[in-house]
Write a protein that holds these residues in place. Structure first.
Motif, mmCIF file in Angstrom:
data_model
loop_
_atom_site.group_PDB
_atom_site.id
_atom_site.type_symbol
_atom_site.label_atom_id
_atom_site.label_comp_id
_atom_site.label_asym_id
_atom_site.label_seq_id
_atom_site.Cartn_x
_atom_site.Cartn_y
_atom_site.Cartn_z
ATOM 1 N N THR A 89 0.864 -1.129 0.053
ATOM 2 C CA THR A 89 -0.118 -0.065 0.136
ATOM 3 C C THR A 89 0.777 1.412 0.123
ATOM 4 N N LEU A 90 1.877 1.138 0.781
ATOM 5 C CA LEU A 90 2.713 2.319 1.157
ATOM 6 C C LEU A 90 3.679 2.549 -0.403
ATOM 7 N N ALA A 91 3.846 1.565 -1.097
ATOM 8 C CA ALA A 91 4.679 1.658 -2.242
ATOM 9 C C ALA A 91 3.661 2.356 -3.266
ATOM 10 N N TYR A 92 2.383 1.723 -3.381
ATOM 11 C CA TYR A 92 1.373 2.311 -4.391
ATOM 12 C C TYR A 92 1.345 3.727 -4.078
ATOM 13 N N ILE A 93 1.263 4.209 -2.834
ATOM 14 C CA ILE A 93 0.966 5.576 -2.684
ATOM 15 C C ILE A 93 2.262 6.512 -3.043
ATOM 16 N N GLY A 94 3.620 5.904 -3.004
ATOM 17 C CA GLY A 94 4.476 6.346 -3.299
ATOM 18 C C GLY A 94 4.845 6.697 -4.817
ATOM 19 N N ASP A 95 4.162 5.392 -5.579
ATOM 20 C CA ASP A 95 3.978 5.605 -6.985
ATOM 21 C C ASP A 95 3.294 6.903 -7.399
ATOM 22 N N MET A 96 1.889 6.841 -6.568
ATOM 23 C CA MET A 96 0.923 8.021 -6.714
ATOM 24 C C MET A 96 1.493 9.323 -6.699
ATOM 25 N N VAL A 97 2.517 9.357 -5.804
ATOM 26 C CA VAL A 97 3.053 10.927 -5.536
ATOM 27 C C VAL A 97 3.910 11.091 -6.824
ATOM 28 N N ARG A 98 4.672 10.139 -7.273
ATOM 29 C CA ARG A 98 5.598 10.249 -8.582
ATOM 30 C C ARG A 98 4.640 10.297 -9.499
ATOM 31 N N GLY A 99 3.411 9.821 -9.645
ATOM 32 C CA GLY A 99 2.711 9.858 -10.818
ATOM 33 C C GLY A 99 2.805 8.701 -11.728
ATOM 34 N N LYS A 100 3.317 7.635 -11.193
ATOM 35 C CA LYS A 100 3.704 6.461 -11.869
ATOM 36 C C LYS A 100 2.803 5.159 -11.237
ATOM 37 N N GLU A 101 1.898 5.517 -10.819
ATOM 38 C CA GLU A 101 1.063 4.221 -10.260
ATOM 39 C C GLU A 101 0.452 3.556 -11.551
ATOM 40 N N ARG A 102 0.334 1.971 -11.367
ATOM 41 C CA ARG A 102 -0.282 1.290 -12.295
ATOM 42 C C ARG A 102 -1.713 1.402 -12.327
ATOM 43 N N ARG A 103 -2.620 1.109 -13.262
ATOM 44 C CA ARG A 103 -3.952 1.002 -13.379
ATOM 45 C C ARG A 103 -4.375 -0.349 -12.722
ATOM 46 N N TYR A 104 -5.043 -0.368 -11.783
ATOM 47 C CA TYR A 104 -6.008 -1.607 -11.233
ATOM 48 C C TYR A 104 -7.370 -1.692 -11.810
ATOM 49 N N LEU A 105 -7.785 -2.970 -12.431
ATOM 50 C CA LEU A 105 -9.017 -3.185 -12.813
ATOM 51 C C LEU A 105 -9.974 -2.993 -11.605
#
Length: 221
Positions: A89-105
């Motif tokens: 979860t924290l890794a995904y939030i970090g990706d969100m901050v960097r604008g690099k999160e993957r799309r989940y269906l």
């Protein structure tokens, strides 16, 4: 709780227009029913006690249903499908901050954490409201009253004074949880809007019709 890439997504779920059925009818009814019930409960809190209480029972019933449906429901409704550990979860939030999160269906890890927070807060709000509806219900929880009552008791140790303080404490907790729900709801809406823009997908519409864009390369299905 494994992640499935786009190439592993079940082909039978993909429609002719490149859509995938993600949210089943019961999940959608739960979602919008909960929005409506909480709104009614909030708006009726100060003026319409009966309406407020009925709305609270509806909220409690919807939460109970979601807990069961999270165990036996359709694929994307199940907790086992979308709940992740703190690290993920924290890794995904970090990706969100960097604008690099993957799309989940289905639900992404941040959305899954929000669902847990909302369900826990709603449960606490409904439970404290239920206790407040009938003063005698507090007596069903002797361990709680023994802890709370002395802390709030009048100096003269009056039994009725203690009861009033306990009820006042419950009301304060109830209102705090309701206000927390508003904050969480605002954060949830913000997250939905952000994900909709980032992934070019109307997530509100998806929760209405049940369909989302078929997974592409790099998406997690």
């Amino acid at each position: 709780m494994t992640e499935t890439s786009a190439r592993d997504a079940p082909e039978k779920d993909v429609g002719t227009a490149g859509k995938v059925r993600v949210w089943d009818p019961l999940v959608r009814v739960f979602h919008w029913g909960l929005v409506a019930a909480f709104a009614v409960a909030w708006l009726s809190a100060e003026e319409l006690d009966t309406v407020h209480e009925v709305a609270g029972y509806v909220v409690a019933g919807l939460v109970a249903f979601r807990l069961v449906w999270g165990l036996v429901g359709s694929r994307y409704a199940r907790f086992a499908q979308f709940l992740k550990g703190p690290a993920a979860t924290l890794a995904y939030i970090g990706d969100m901050v960097r604008g690099k999160e993957r799309r989940y269906l289905g639900h992404n890890p941040a959305g899954a954490a929000m669902i847990v927070a909302l369900l826990v807060t709603l449960s606490g709000t409904a439970f404290t409201g239920w206790l407040m509806a009938e003063p005698d219900r507090v007596a069903m929880l002797p361990d709680i009253t023994q802890i709370v009552a002395p802390a709030w008791a009048d100096d003269d140790g009056d039994e009725y004074g203690e009861r009033g303080k306990v009820e006042g404490a419950l009301e304060e907790v109830h209102e705090t949880l309701a206000n927390l729900m508003l904050l969480l709801a605002a954060m949830h809406v913000g997250g939905v809007m952000l994900a909709s823009v980032r992934h070019r997908e109307n997530l509100v519409r998806a929760m209405v019709i049940g369909d989302k864009r078929a997974p592409g390369p790099g998406d997690i299905a």
